[in-house]
Write a protein that holds these residues in place. Sequence first.
Motif, PDB file in Angstrom:
ATOM      1  N   UNK A  82       0.809  -1.214   0.000  1.00  0.00           N
ATOM      2  CA  UNK A  82       0.000   0.000   0.000  1.00  0.00           C
ATOM      3  C   UNK A  82       0.847   1.271   0.000  1.00  0.00           C
ATOM      4  N   UNK A  83       1.870   1.288   0.876  1.00  0.00           N
ATOM      5  CA  UNK A  83       2.673   2.510   0.976  1.00  0.00           C
ATOM      6  C   UNK A  83       4.030   2.200   1.595  1.00  0.00           C
ATOM      7  N   UNK A  84       5.031   2.893   1.077  1.00  0.00           N
ATOM      8  CA  UNK A  84       6.380   2.869   1.650  1.00  0.00           C
ATOM      9  C   UNK A  84       6.808   4.320   1.748  1.00  0.00           C
ATOM     10  N   UNK A  85       7.265   4.721   2.931  1.00  0.00           N
ATOM     11  CA  UNK A  85       7.744   6.094   3.086  1.00  0.00           C
ATOM     12  C   UNK A  85       8.794   6.151   4.176  1.00  0.00           C
ATOM     13  N   UNK A  86       9.670   7.113   4.022  1.00  0.00           N
ATOM     14  CA  UNK A  86      10.674   7.376   5.046  1.00  0.00           C
ATOM     15  C   UNK A  86      10.032   8.286   6.088  1.00  0.00           C
ATOM     16  N   UNK A  87      10.167   7.937   7.366  1.00  0.00           N
ATOM     17  CA  UNK A  87       9.513   8.718   8.414  1.00  0.00           C
ATOM     18  C   UNK A  87      10.499   9.424   9.341  1.00  0.00           C
ATOM     19  N   UNK A  88      11.782   9.115   9.221  1.00  0.00           N
ATOM     20  CA  UNK A  88      12.781   9.740  10.077  1.00  0.00           C
ATOM     21  C   UNK A  88      14.107   9.691   9.334  1.00  0.00           C
ATOM     22  N   UNK A  89      14.861  10.776   9.371  1.00  0.00           N
ATOM     23  CA  UNK A  89      16.137  10.847   8.668  1.00  0.00           C
ATOM     24  C   UNK A  89      17.123  11.637   9.505  1.00  0.00           C
ATOM     25  N   UNK A  90      18.317  11.064   9.718  1.00  0.00           N
ATOM     26  CA  UNK A  90      19.388  11.775  10.416  1.00  0.00           C
ATOM     27  C   UNK A  90      20.721  11.285   9.893  1.00  0.00           C
ATOM     28  N   UNK A  97       8.730   3.175   6.819  1.00  0.00           N
ATOM     29  CA  UNK A  97       7.429   2.648   7.223  1.00  0.00           C
ATOM     30  C   UNK A  97       6.815   1.965   6.010  1.00  0.00           C
ATOM     31  N   UNK A  98       6.412   0.718   6.170  1.00  0.00           N
ATOM     32  CA  UNK A  98       5.817  -0.072   5.095  1.00  0.00           C
ATOM     33  C   UNK A  98       4.421  -0.497   5.519  1.00  0.00           C
ATOM     34  N   UNK A  99       3.449  -0.304   4.640  1.00  0.00           N
ATOM     35  CA  UNK A  99       2.084  -0.748   4.909  1.00  0.00           C
ATOM     36  C   UNK A  99       1.709  -1.774   3.849  1.00  0.00           C
ATOM     37  N   UNK A 100       1.387  -2.996   4.315  1.00  0.00           N
ATOM     38  CA  UNK A 100       0.969  -4.072   3.427  1.00  0.00           C
ATOM     39  C   UNK A 100      -0.468  -4.417   3.790  1.00  0.00           C
ATOM     40  N   UNK A 101      -1.350  -4.349   2.792  1.00  0.00           N
ATOM     41  CA  UNK A 101      -2.756  -4.663   3.021  1.00  0.00           C
ATOM     42  C   UNK A 101      -3.067  -6.054   2.489  1.00  0.00           C
ATOM     43  N   UNK A 102      -3.870  -6.779   3.251  1.00  0.00           N
ATOM     44  CA  UNK A 102      -4.280  -8.133   2.893  1.00  0.00           C
ATOM     45  C   UNK A 102      -5.720  -8.072   2.398  1.00  0.00           C
ATOM     46  N   UNK A 103      -5.919  -8.455   1.152  1.00  0.00           N
ATOM     47  CA  UNK A 103      -7.244  -8.449   0.545  1.00  0.00           C
ATOM     48  C   UNK A 103      -7.783  -9.873   0.573  1.00  0.00           C
ATOM     49  N   UNK A 104      -8.627 -10.161   1.538  1.00  0.00           N
ATOM     50  CA  UNK A 104      -9.147 -11.514   1.702  1.00  0.00           C
ATOM     51  C   UNK A 104     -10.365 -11.783   0.842  1.00  0.00           C
ATOM     52  N   UNK A 105     -10.711 -13.054   0.765  1.00  0.00           N
ATOM     53  CA  UNK A 105     -11.953 -13.444   0.086  1.00  0.00           C
ATOM     54  C   UNK A 105     -13.132 -12.995   0.934  1.00  0.00           C
ATOM     55  N   UNK A 112      -4.575  -4.349   7.331  1.00  0.00           N
ATOM     56  CA  UNK A 112      -3.268  -3.845   6.918  1.00  0.00           C
ATOM     57  C   UNK A 112      -2.273  -4.035   8.053  1.00  0.00           C
ATOM     58  N   UNK A 113      -1.048  -4.275   7.667  1.00  0.00           N
ATOM     59  CA  UNK A 113       0.041  -4.446   8.620  1.00  0.00           C
ATOM     60  C   UNK A 113       1.037  -3.313   8.403  1.00  0.00           C
TER      61      UNK A 113
END
Length: 149
Positions: A82-90, A97-105, A112-113
Motif C-alpha cells: 500500500x505505501x512505503x515512506x521514510x519517516x525519520x532521517x538523520x 514505514x511499510x504498509x501491506x494490506x491483505x485483501x481476503x476473500x 493492513x500491517x
Amino acid sequence: MTVPIVFHKPCDSEESVREALSEMARLREDNEDNGDASGEAGVEERTCSTLLNELNTQFGTFLELYVLKSEGLILTAEEVLERVRAVDLDGTGFTIETIICHMGDEDESEGCEVRERRVLFNRECSNVDEIEDALCQLLAAAAAPTVNK
C-alpha cells in the motif's frame, strides 16, 4: 511557501539520482534567503526535514524497490504494498514505514500491517551533503537491475 518539484526525466542511475537531488538543493538554496536565521542546528534540522520530504515525494518508487530488494519481500496474490515512506532521517540513517494490506476473500478478513525498519548508512554522516550522498548510493543500488544466476 513550499512548491513541489517534479523532474520529468527518469532517475535510473546513481548519477541521475545525484543530479536530481543536487538540482533540488540548488533550488532550495536559491530560496533560503526568504527564511529566518535561527541558528545552525535549526538549518540542519530544516534541511533534513526538506530532504526527507523530497525523498518521499520524488523518490517513493526507489524506496519501494529498496524495501522489496533489501527485505526480500514477496507478496502473495492477496497482498498489496500500500505505501512505503521514510519517516525519520538523520546522520546515521532513516526509518522506513511499510504498509501491506491483505485483501481476503468474502470469508476472510481484510486488514493492513504496518512495519517500521531502521536503515543505517555505511558510515555516520556529519552534514546534509553526506546524508544526500549516502541516500544516493542506497537508492541507486535499489534501482540497479538484479541479475539472476
